[in-house]
Motif scaffolding. Structure first.
Motif, short mmCIF file in Angstrom:
data_model
loop_
_atom_site.label_atom_id
_atom_site.label_comp_id
_atom_site.label_asym_id
_atom_site.label_seq_id
_atom_site.Cartn_x
_atom_site.Cartn_y
_atom_site.Cartn_z
N LEU A 21 6.39 1.40 5.65
CA LEU A 21 7.32 1.01 6.72
C LEU A 21 8.29 -0.05 6.20
CD1 LEU A 21 4.72 0.36 9.59
CD2 LEU A 21 6.05 2.46 9.22
N PRO A 34 4.53 -13.01 -4.68
CA PRO A 34 5.93 -12.59 -4.79
C PRO A 34 6.04 -11.18 -5.38
CG PRO A 34 5.35 -14.02 -6.63
CD PRO A 34 4.11 -13.89 -5.77
N PRO A 35 7.18 -10.53 -5.18
CA PRO A 35 7.33 -9.14 -5.66
C PRO A 35 7.41 -9.01 -7.17
CG PRO A 35 9.36 -9.92 -4.64
CD PRO A 35 8.34 -10.98 -4.41
N ARG A 74 4.07 -7.28 8.94
CA ARG A 74 4.24 -8.25 7.86
C ARG A 74 3.97 -9.69 8.33
NH1 ARG A 74 9.40 -10.32 4.80
NH2 ARG A 74 8.52 -10.83 2.77
N PHE A 98 -5.17 -11.47 -3.96
CA PHE A 98 -5.97 -10.85 -2.90
C PHE A 98 -7.44 -11.28 -3.01
CE2 PHE A 98 -3.39 -7.93 -0.30
CZ PHE A 98 -2.15 -8.15 -0.91
N SER A 127 -1.14 -2.69 0.75
CA SER A 127 0.21 -2.50 0.23
C SER A 127 0.85 -1.25 0.81
CB SER A 127 0.19 -2.40 -1.30
OG SER A 127 -0.28 -3.62 -1.86
N ALA A 174 1.23 -0.68 3.71
CA ALA A 174 2.12 -1.09 4.82
C ALA A 174 3.57 -0.92 4.40
CB ALA A 174 1.84 -2.53 5.23
C1 HEM Z 1 0.94 -6.87 -2.46
C2 HEM Z 1 1.74 -7.91 -2.36
C3 HEM Z 1 2.98 -7.86 -1.54
C4 HEM Z 1 4.22 -8.24 -1.94
C5 HEM Z 1 4.59 -8.82 -3.29
C6 HEM Z 1 5.12 -7.99 -0.86
C7 HEM Z 1 6.47 -8.27 -0.87
C8 HEM Z 1 7.37 -7.84 0.09
C9 HEM Z 1 8.80 -8.02 0.00
C10 HEM Z 1 9.54 -8.72 -1.11
C11 HEM Z 1 9.33 -7.44 1.10
C12 HEM Z 1 10.81 -7.35 1.46
C13 HEM Z 1 11.20 -8.54 2.31
C14 HEM Z 1 12.70 -8.66 2.54
O1 HEM Z 1 13.47 -7.96 1.90
O2 HEM Z 1 13.11 -9.49 3.38
C15 HEM Z 1 8.24 -6.90 1.88
C16 HEM Z 1 8.38 -6.24 3.07
C17 HEM Z 1 7.35 -5.80 3.84
N1 HEM Z 1 6.00 -6.04 3.60
FE1 HEM Z 1 5.21 -6.69 1.87
N2 HEM Z 1 4.42 -7.45 0.19
C18 HEM Z 1 3.11 -7.37 -0.18
C19 HEM Z 1 2.05 -6.93 0.61
C20 HEM Z 1 2.18 -6.60 1.93
C21 HEM Z 1 1.08 -6.44 2.83
C22 HEM Z 1 -0.38 -6.70 2.49
C23 HEM Z 1 1.61 -6.06 4.03
C24 HEM Z 1 0.92 -5.80 5.34
C25 HEM Z 1 -0.34 -5.46 5.48
C26 HEM Z 1 3.04 -5.97 3.86
C27 HEM Z 1 3.92 -5.55 4.81
C28 HEM Z 1 5.28 -5.48 4.61
C29 HEM Z 1 6.18 -4.80 5.52
C30 HEM Z 1 5.77 -3.98 6.71
C31 HEM Z 1 7.49 -5.02 5.04
C32 HEM Z 1 8.81 -4.59 5.69
C33 HEM Z 1 9.21 -5.68 6.67
C34 HEM Z 1 10.49 -5.43 7.43
O3 HEM Z 1 11.13 -4.40 7.26
O4 HEM Z 1 10.86 -6.34 8.21
N3 HEM Z 1 3.34 -6.34 2.58
N4 HEM Z 1 7.06 -7.18 1.25
#
Ligand code: HEM
Length: 316
Positions: A192, A161-162, A59, A173, A187, A189
């Motif tokens: 994990l 944002p989510p 992330r 994107f 997405s 990703a």
């Molecule tokens: C499509 C739009 C995306 C949105 C709106 C989004 C939003 C989020 C949110 C809200 C979280 C939770 C953060 C928290 O609770 O502290 C999260 C976690 C995460 N996101 Fe995304 N994300 C997106 C795309 C991506 C992409 C493109 C990647 C990587 C290629 C990614 C990788 C991750 C990972 C691996 C986590 C877990 C992180 C952890 O456990 O520390 N996300 N994301």
């Protein structure tokens, strides 16, 4: 069997190299031959002691690349001259793993002084995290230099944002030259890692396109008020394995975030979600391809930027 995806990835890497002439998978081969091994060993150790760290590192690379390109800007602490990205809404109290990158940087500096950028360490650490958790590998293009500034405003404008729906996500994107297929793959990703309750509360209490039993189970740990930072896995099925279960979850209306379920909600991304759900190989190949593309967003090369000595601050 694996030769077709491998070949297409090599073609993509060659095309990406041509697009940004100085990035190359062998950039540190002569100047810091131990860099990749140091990074891989440290990432494996970090993931062994806490599997979620692999998610956090993936992330961090995404949040770096989407804001002014992959230039290590996300790692910079605020200074007197700029307010950095760590206090921006998508990052504050949320991004993790900066300590792991600092530790890797210290080891890499000991091996080769001021040679390997923080931005490149992030890109390699993301790939090694995916591999450590059972996902695909890809050749990481290298030679990015680090920024000398960072912008909270740009982080708030450019990181989706989510709450976004499919149209907003597609635009966010596309602004980074990433296609809908890249977006759906990246997405993935969310196979994990964890999300805090504050990011999925509205979804589990107020949305209709959610599996009822799934929503009920989540409410136990994510009350209507309070418990903002309680965690739930983004992929309930297999939280610490990099696989394609994320897409099957979406088909069962078990996407944790609004933005996850938006990818499978009767719109133009449905077919891509179904194809990734039905073939791990198709997903893995698309993910690796999209990670190379994301890693290629606006790199600083040549005399731009600097090689930071410490990832959290600009060289003095
Ligand atoms: C499509 C739009 C995306 C949105 C709106 C989004 C939003 C989020 C949110 C809200 C979280 C939770 C953060 C928290 O609770 O502290 C999260 C976690 C995460 N996101 Fe995304 N994300 C997106 C795309 C991506 C992409 C493109 C990647 C990587 C290629 C990614 C990788 C991750 C990972 C691996 C986590 C877990 C992180 C952890 O456990 O520390 N996300 N994301």
């Amino acid at each position: 069997m694996a030769s077709a995806p491998c070949l297409s990835l090599l073609v993509l890497v060659a095309m990406a190299s041509a697009a940004s002439a100085q990035l190359s998978p062998t950039f540190y081969l002569a100047s810091c031959p131990s860099a990749l091994f140091i990074i891989q060993t440290a990432v494996q150790a970090a993931v062994n002691s806490e599997p979620r760290m692999g998610a956090s590192l993936v992330r961090l690379h995404f949040h770096d690349c989407f804001v002014d390109g992959c230039d290590g800007s996300v790692l910079l602490a605020d200074t007197g001259s700029f307010v950095g990205e760590q206090g921006a809404a998508p990052n504050a109290g949320s991004i993790r793993g900066m300590n792991v990158i600092d530790n890797i940087k210290t080891q890499v500096e000991a091996a080769c002084t001021q040679t390997v950028s923080c931005a490149d360490i992030l890109a390699v650490a993301a790939r090694d995290s995916v591999v450590a958790l059972g996902g695909p590998t890809w050749p990481v293009l290298l030679g990015r230099r680090d920024s000398t500034t960072a912008s909270k405003t740009n982080a708030e404008n450019d990181l989706p944002p989510p709450t976004f729906d499919l149209q907003n996500l597609t635009t966010a994107f596309a602004n980074k030259q990433l296609s809908i297929t890249d977006m759906v793959a990246l997405s993935g990703a969310h196979t994990l890692g964890q999300s805090q309750c504050r990011f999925f509360r509205n979804r589990i209490y107020n949305e209709a396109n959610i599996n009822t039993a799934f929503a009920t189970a989540l409410k136990a740990n994510c009350p209507q008020s309070g418990g903002d930072s309680s965690l739930a896995p983004l992929d309930t099925a297999t939280p610490n394995a990099f696989d394609n279960a994320y897409y099957s979850n979406l088909i069962s209306q078990k996407g944790l975030l609004h933005s996850d379920q938006a990818l499978f909600n009767g719109g133009g991304a449905d077919n891509t979600v179904m194809s990734f759900a039905s073939s791990a190989a198709t997903f893995n190949n698309a993910f690796a391809t999209a990670m190379v593309k994301m890693g290629n967003i606006a790199p600083k090369t040549g005399t731009q930027g600097q090689i930071r000595l410490v990832c959290s601050k600009v060289n003095s």
